[in-house]
Design an enzyme around this catalytic site. Structure first.
Site, mmCIF file in Angstrom:
data_model
loop_
_atom_site.group_PDB
_atom_site.id
_atom_site.type_symbol
_atom_site.label_atom_id
_atom_site.label_comp_id
_atom_site.label_asym_id
_atom_site.label_seq_id
_atom_site.Cartn_x
_atom_site.Cartn_y
_atom_site.Cartn_z
ATOM 1 N N ASP A 1 0.813 -1.223 0.000
ATOM 2 C CA ASP A 1 0.000 0.000 0.000
ATOM 3 C C ASP A 1 0.846 1.272 0.000
ATOM 4 O O ASP A 1 2.070 1.219 0.170
ATOM 5 C CB ASP A 1 -0.953 0.003 1.211
ATOM 6 C CG ASP A 1 -0.260 -0.351 2.519
ATOM 7 O OD1 ASP A 1 0.985 -0.369 2.555
ATOM 8 O OD2 ASP A 1 -0.958 -0.606 3.518
ATOM 9 N N ASN B 1 -7.534 -2.376 14.195
ATOM 10 C CA ASN B 1 -8.932 -2.683 13.865
ATOM 11 C C ASN B 1 -9.032 -3.894 12.935
ATOM 12 O O ASN B 1 -10.083 -4.170 12.373
ATOM 13 C CB ASN B 1 -9.622 -1.460 13.241
ATOM 14 C CG ASN B 1 -9.001 -1.040 11.913
ATOM 15 O OD1 ASN B 1 -8.108 -1.698 11.396
ATOM 16 N ND2 ASN B 1 -9.477 0.054 11.356
ATOM 17 N N HIS C 1 -7.201 -4.329 10.121
ATOM 18 C CA HIS C 1 -6.889 -4.108 8.701
ATOM 19 C C HIS C 1 -5.570 -4.763 8.322
ATOM 20 O O HIS C 1 -4.663 -4.909 9.137
ATOM 21 C CB HIS C 1 -6.945 -2.622 8.300
ATOM 22 C CG HIS C 1 -5.822 -1.750 8.734
ATOM 23 N ND1 HIS C 1 -6.023 -0.538 9.361
ATOM 24 C CD2 HIS C 1 -4.482 -1.875 8.604
ATOM 25 C CE1 HIS C 1 -4.856 0.028 9.585
ATOM 26 N NE2 HIS C 1 -3.905 -0.760 9.142
ATOM 27 N N GLU D 1 -9.576 -1.673 5.160
ATOM 28 C CA GLU D 1 -10.249 -1.352 6.416
ATOM 29 C C GLU D 1 -11.443 -2.291 6.651
ATOM 30 O O GLU D 1 -11.873 -2.994 5.726
ATOM 31 C CB GLU D 1 -10.730 0.103 6.367
ATOM 32 C CG GLU D 1 -9.597 1.140 6.319
ATOM 33 C CD GLU D 1 -8.943 1.369 7.697
ATOM 34 O OE1 GLU D 1 -8.858 0.425 8.493
ATOM 35 O OE2 GLU D 1 -8.506 2.510 7.944
HETATM 36 C C1 GLP Z 1 -0.450 0.677 8.481
HETATM 37 C C2 GLP Z 1 -0.149 -0.159 7.249
HETATM 38 C C3 GLP Z 1 -0.332 -1.623 7.524
HETATM 39 C C4 GLP Z 1 0.363 -1.984 8.816
HETATM 40 C C5 GLP Z 1 -0.281 -1.249 9.962
HETATM 41 C C6 GLP Z 1 0.282 -1.621 11.322
HETATM 42 O O1 GLP Z 1 -1.788 1.022 8.561
HETATM 43 N N1 GLP Z 1 -0.927 0.196 6.126
HETATM 44 O O2 GLP Z 1 0.175 -2.381 6.428
HETATM 45 O O3 GLP Z 1 0.281 -3.374 9.019
HETATM 46 O O4 GLP Z 1 -0.069 0.131 9.718
HETATM 47 O O5 GLP Z 1 1.353 -0.820 11.645
HETATM 48 P P1 GLP Z 1 2.389 -1.099 12.799
HETATM 49 O O6 GLP Z 1 3.235 -2.244 12.341
HETATM 50 O O7 GLP Z 1 3.171 0.157 12.919
HETATM 51 O O8 GLP Z 1 1.609 -1.433 14.016
#
Ligand code: GLP
Length: 262
Positions: free
Chosen positions: A67, A134, A136, A141
């Site tokens: 993404d 949440n 995702h 989402e």
């Molecule tokens: C973002 C990314 C996700 C990632 C998530 C969790 O929203 N788009 O791909 O998994 O954050 O982030 P973190 O690893 O910092 O908890």
């Protein structure tokens, strides 16, 4: 799904990194699906160190990221392209033309078609996932269709809040992103999901012990033929490991492995 529970995060990342190195050495042309966020950083550091020791060669590896924020280009230090360049690509011998992220600037319809073609023509051998609090995955989402392909997403308030820690202030967090879809994620041959921070506790329990439902995007993985979830023993405290959902496959000093029933 398989569940690995590690005593601590260091051993978790060392184990996962050793699996990556083995897989890249066995298949130098491997196509890796990669993620951003805090979760993969220790893995990227270990892979970079292994490259410096010449234990692994990335020259033929292809990478396809999940993404990107809409409106941020590679020069913006908050863009995911910048993150990947700084945290991994600049530190290893991967060819820039073999690294793909969705483009969040320019003509978005063209960018979506490009990514859908890319995913149609390349199957991801191993896809790395972090997890939103949440549920995702990528930026899919809650209530995204399990049949979705690359698309633009309006980010949930909770996601904007979670991710604001990486921005100077919350107003600077983009409200939209471009992400590969849940169908694309499901198409990966193998998936590793790492969830090792307290804010993922509740959602991990829902994924492992609850039903497969669009409200929790990561629950799509329950039907995937080759998914492994990596957590640590703090997160595992919340799980009902003696219940009928879990069957112990192996245990040693560093980890326990369970088969998780649907
Ligand atoms: C973002 C990314 C996700 C990632 C998530 C969790 O929203 N788009 O791909 O998994 O954050 O982030 P973190 O690893 O910092 O908890």
């Amino acid at each position: 799904m398989k569940l690995f529970i590690f005593k601590n995060n260091d051993t978790l990342y060392e184990y996962v990194s050793s699996v990556y190195i083995k897989k890249i050495n066995e298949n130098p042309n491997i196509c890796l699906g990669l993620a951003t966020g805090s979760t993969p950083i220790p893995l990227y550091n270990l892979l970079s160190k292994s490259y410096q020791k010449r234990l692994v060669d990335f020259s033929k590896v292809k990478t396809i990221n999940l993404d990107e924020y809409l409106g941020l280009d590679e020069n913006n230090s908050e863009s995911y392209r910048y993150f990947m360049n700084e945290n991994l690509f600049k530190k290893i011998n991967i060819s820039g033309s073999n690294t793909y992220l969705p483009l969040g600037t320019g003509n978005i319809d063209t960018n979506i078609s490009f990514y859908n073609n890319l995913l149609a023509n390349n199957s991801i051998d191993l896809l790395l996932l972090g997890l939103g609090s949440n549920g995702h995955i990528g930026f899919n989402e809650p209530n995204t269709s399990f049949n979705s392909t690359t698309h633009v997403v309006k980010l949930k308030k909770s996601t904007i809040k979670d991710n604001s820690r990486l921005f100077e202030n919350i107003k600077l967090v983009p409200k939209k992103a471009i992400t590969m879809g849940l169908k694309d994620i499901f198409n990966a041959k193998e998936i590793f999901l790492i969830a090792n921070t307290k804010n993922k506790e509740k959602v991990i329990k829902k994924i492992l012990e609850g039903k497969r439902r669009q409200k929790i995007p990561a629950s799509i993985l329950k039907n995937h033929p080759n998914t492994t979830i990596f957590i640590n023993s703090n997160i595992a405290l919340k799980l009902n490991l003696t219940g009928s959902k879990y069957s112990l496959i192996e245990e040693n000093d560093s980890y326990e492995i369970f088969d998780v029933l649907k």
